[in-house]
Design a protein around this motif. Structure first.
Motif, PDB file in Angstrom:
ATOM      1  N   VAL A   1     -21.385  77.416  10.960  1.00  0.00           N
ATOM      2  CA  VAL A   1     -21.656  75.989  10.804  1.00  0.00           C
ATOM      3  C   VAL A   1     -22.519  75.602  11.990  1.00  0.00           C
ATOM      4  CG1 VAL A   1     -19.559  75.350   9.522  1.00  0.00           C
ATOM      5  CG2 VAL A   1     -19.513  75.395  12.025  1.00  0.00           C
ATOM      6  N   ASP A   2     -23.240  74.518  11.880  1.00  0.00           N
ATOM      7  CA  ASP A   2     -24.072  74.078  13.002  1.00  0.00           C
ATOM      8  C   ASP A   2     -23.179  73.349  14.004  1.00  0.00           C
ATOM      9  OD1 ASP A   2     -25.956  73.297  14.799  1.00  0.00           O
ATOM     10  OD2 ASP A   2     -27.229  72.242  13.350  1.00  0.00           O
TER      11      ASP A   2
ATOM     12  N   THR B   1     -26.529  79.864   7.873  1.00  0.00           N
ATOM     13  CA  THR B   1     -26.587  78.779   6.899  1.00  0.00           C
ATOM     14  C   THR B   1     -25.179  78.508   6.386  1.00  0.00           C
ATOM     15  OG1 THR B   1     -26.890  80.275   5.016  1.00  0.00           O
ATOM     16  CG2 THR B   1     -28.905  79.450   6.090  1.00  0.00           C
ATOM     17  N   ILE B   2     -24.981  77.299   5.893  1.00  0.00           N
ATOM     18  CA  ILE B   2     -23.718  76.959   5.238  1.00  0.00           C
ATOM     19  C   ILE B   2     -23.556  77.797   3.965  1.00  0.00           C
ATOM     20  CG2 ILE B   2     -22.550  75.123   3.950  1.00  0.00           C
ATOM     21  CD1 ILE B   2     -22.188  74.653   6.856  1.00  0.00           C
ATOM     22  N   ASN B   3     -24.679  78.115   3.327  1.00  0.00           N
ATOM     23  CA  ASN B   3     -24.630  78.952   2.120  1.00  0.00           C
ATOM     24  C   ASN B   3     -23.991  80.306   2.413  1.00  0.00           C
ATOM     25  OD1 ASN B   3     -25.831  76.992   0.567  1.00  0.00           O
ATOM     26  ND2 ASN B   3     -27.890  77.866   0.647  1.00  0.00           N
TER      27      ASN B   3
ATOM     28  N   GLN C   1     -20.368  86.457   9.420  1.00  0.00           N
ATOM     29  CA  GLN C   1     -21.665  85.923   8.998  1.00  0.00           C
ATOM     30  C   GLN C   1     -22.819  86.745   9.563  1.00  0.00           C
ATOM     31  OE1 GLN C   1     -23.182  84.886  12.716  1.00  0.00           O
ATOM     32  NE2 GLN C   1     -24.243  83.951  10.988  1.00  0.00           N
TER      33      GLN C   1
ATOM     34  N   THR D   1     -21.676  80.925   4.676  1.00  0.00           N
ATOM     35  CA  THR D   1     -20.233  80.702   4.784  1.00  0.00           C
ATOM     36  C   THR D   1     -19.603  80.619   3.397  1.00  0.00           C
ATOM     37  OG1 THR D   1     -20.632  79.492   6.833  1.00  0.00           O
ATOM     38  CG2 THR D   1     -18.473  79.212   5.819  1.00  0.00           C
ATOM     39  N   ASP D   2     -20.251  79.894   2.513  1.00  0.00           N
ATOM     40  CA  ASP D   2     -19.729  79.740   1.147  1.00  0.00           C
ATOM     41  C   ASP D   2     -19.774  81.067   0.379  1.00  0.00           C
ATOM     42  OD1 ASP D   2     -19.308  77.093   1.748  1.00  0.00           O
ATOM     43  OD2 ASP D   2     -21.146  76.383   0.775  1.00  0.00           O
TER      44      ASP D   2
ATOM     45  N   TYR E   1     -13.791  72.550   5.724  1.00  0.00           N
ATOM     46  CA  TYR E   1     -13.482  73.981   5.627  1.00  0.00           C
ATOM     47  C   TYR E   1     -12.028  74.292   5.953  1.00  0.00           C
ATOM     48  CZ  TYR E   1     -18.239  75.557   4.730  1.00  0.00           C
ATOM     49  OH  TYR E   1     -19.454  75.792   4.151  1.00  0.00           O
TER      50      TYR E   1
ATOM     51  N   THR F   1     -17.389  68.557   8.983  1.00  0.00           N
ATOM     52  CA  THR F   1     -17.624  69.867   8.369  1.00  0.00           C
ATOM     53  C   THR F   1     -16.412  70.765   8.548  1.00  0.00           C
ATOM     54  OG1 THR F   1     -19.984  69.656   8.877  1.00  0.00           O
ATOM     55  CG2 THR F   1     -19.196  71.849   8.300  1.00  0.00           C
TER      56      THR F   1
END
Length: 275
Positions: free
Chosen positions: A80-81, A56-58, A52, A60-61, A94, A90
């Motif tokens: 991830v937070d 942001t989660i975006n 990463q 990761t996606d 995943y 979360t």
């Protein structure tokens, strides 16, 4: 098999990628798998782990989607937070995606020198082991003290230090970094990446000779069993090219046994990230 354990992809956006300053303007553009695939073919690389670059989660996606489309991306380290009280939910979501191998937080960007020791962050780290996720430690040398206390708390968690903890090679900063790296290496669950070194030196005037003492220290401390090759592409392009980055490591480890060289250039990454 040669595995690049550390590289990034992005679609460049000035606000999102504000960390790419004027000195690094050469990488203010998109970097995607089709480009890296050509580089790997030229340099004899069999696969990689995508890391990463955005929190942001975006992100990761985005990396997950790329890994599904390109077989040479053997795994991803997302974000991830980890401070979120609902982190378990979360991580559980995943856990159904086999390409996600672990997570990272850009701790080097945190103003709090003891960020790693904050209770909410520690709580998130304590959840990783259940899912067999790794954690990449991205820090500057002034955060090594907190990192030492941090890893002591999780003897069974797989950690890897990114970019040999980014010593200030350009400034000749060595002793303070070296003392704490030796202490960190005593924890056998902690690995270290031979990556990101040329960008901690003078972009335009670095030499292998300047960097070798740092590589030597981590080799002596972590041993061939816990060192992992990584390119830090495309960030490395501000101070060189892929061939130079790879040869910096391969030339240095040429004095080791063939088995030790294989471990550093691929086997250790496969083992650490469960590729």
């Amino acid at each position: 098999m040669i595995i690049d354990s550390h590289q990034h992809f992005w679609k460049y956006e000035p606000t999102k990628h504000a960390w790419i300053d004027d000195e690094m303007s050469a990488i203010r553009k998109d970097f995607l798998p089709s480009q890296l695939q050509k580089v790997y073919q030229e340099n004899g690389i069999d696969g990689c782990v995508a890391i990463q670059a955005d929190q942001t989660i975006n992100e990761t996606d985005f990396l997950l989607e790329l890994s599904n489309d390109f077989d040479f991306i053997k795994g991803i380290v997302g974000w991830v937070d980890l401070r979120n009280k609902n982190i378990d939910a979360t991580l559980d979501t995943y856990s159904h995606h086999k390409n996600i191998k672990g997570f990272r937080h850009v701790v080097q960007g945190e103003a709090d020198h003891n960020f790693l020791l904050r209770p909410n962050f520690l709580g998130g780290i304590s959840s990783l082991e259940k899912y067999e996720y790794t954690y990449d430690i991205l820090i500057f040398p002034h955060q090594l003290g907190a990192t030492l206390e941090f890893v002591k708390k999780f003897p069974n968690q797989k950690f890897v230090i990114d970019h040999i903890a980014k010593p200030y090679i350009k400034d000749g900063f060595y002793d303070g970094w070296a003392i704490l790296m030796k202490k960190l290496a005593k924890y056998e669950n902690v690995f270290c990446k031979l990556s990101g070194m040329i960008t901690e030196a003078d972009y335009n005037n670095w030499t292998p000779k300047q960097i070798e003492p740092y590589i030597n220290l981590v080799l002596e401390s972590f041993g061939a069993e816990r060192l992992i090759f990584g390119s830090d592409w495309p960030v490395c392009l501000v101070a060189g090219n892929y061939a130079k980055v790879k040869s910096l490591t391969t030339n240095f480890i040429a004095k080791l046994s063939a088995d030790e060289q294989k471990k550093i250039m691929g086997t250790n990454a496969i083992k650490f990230y469960n590729l």
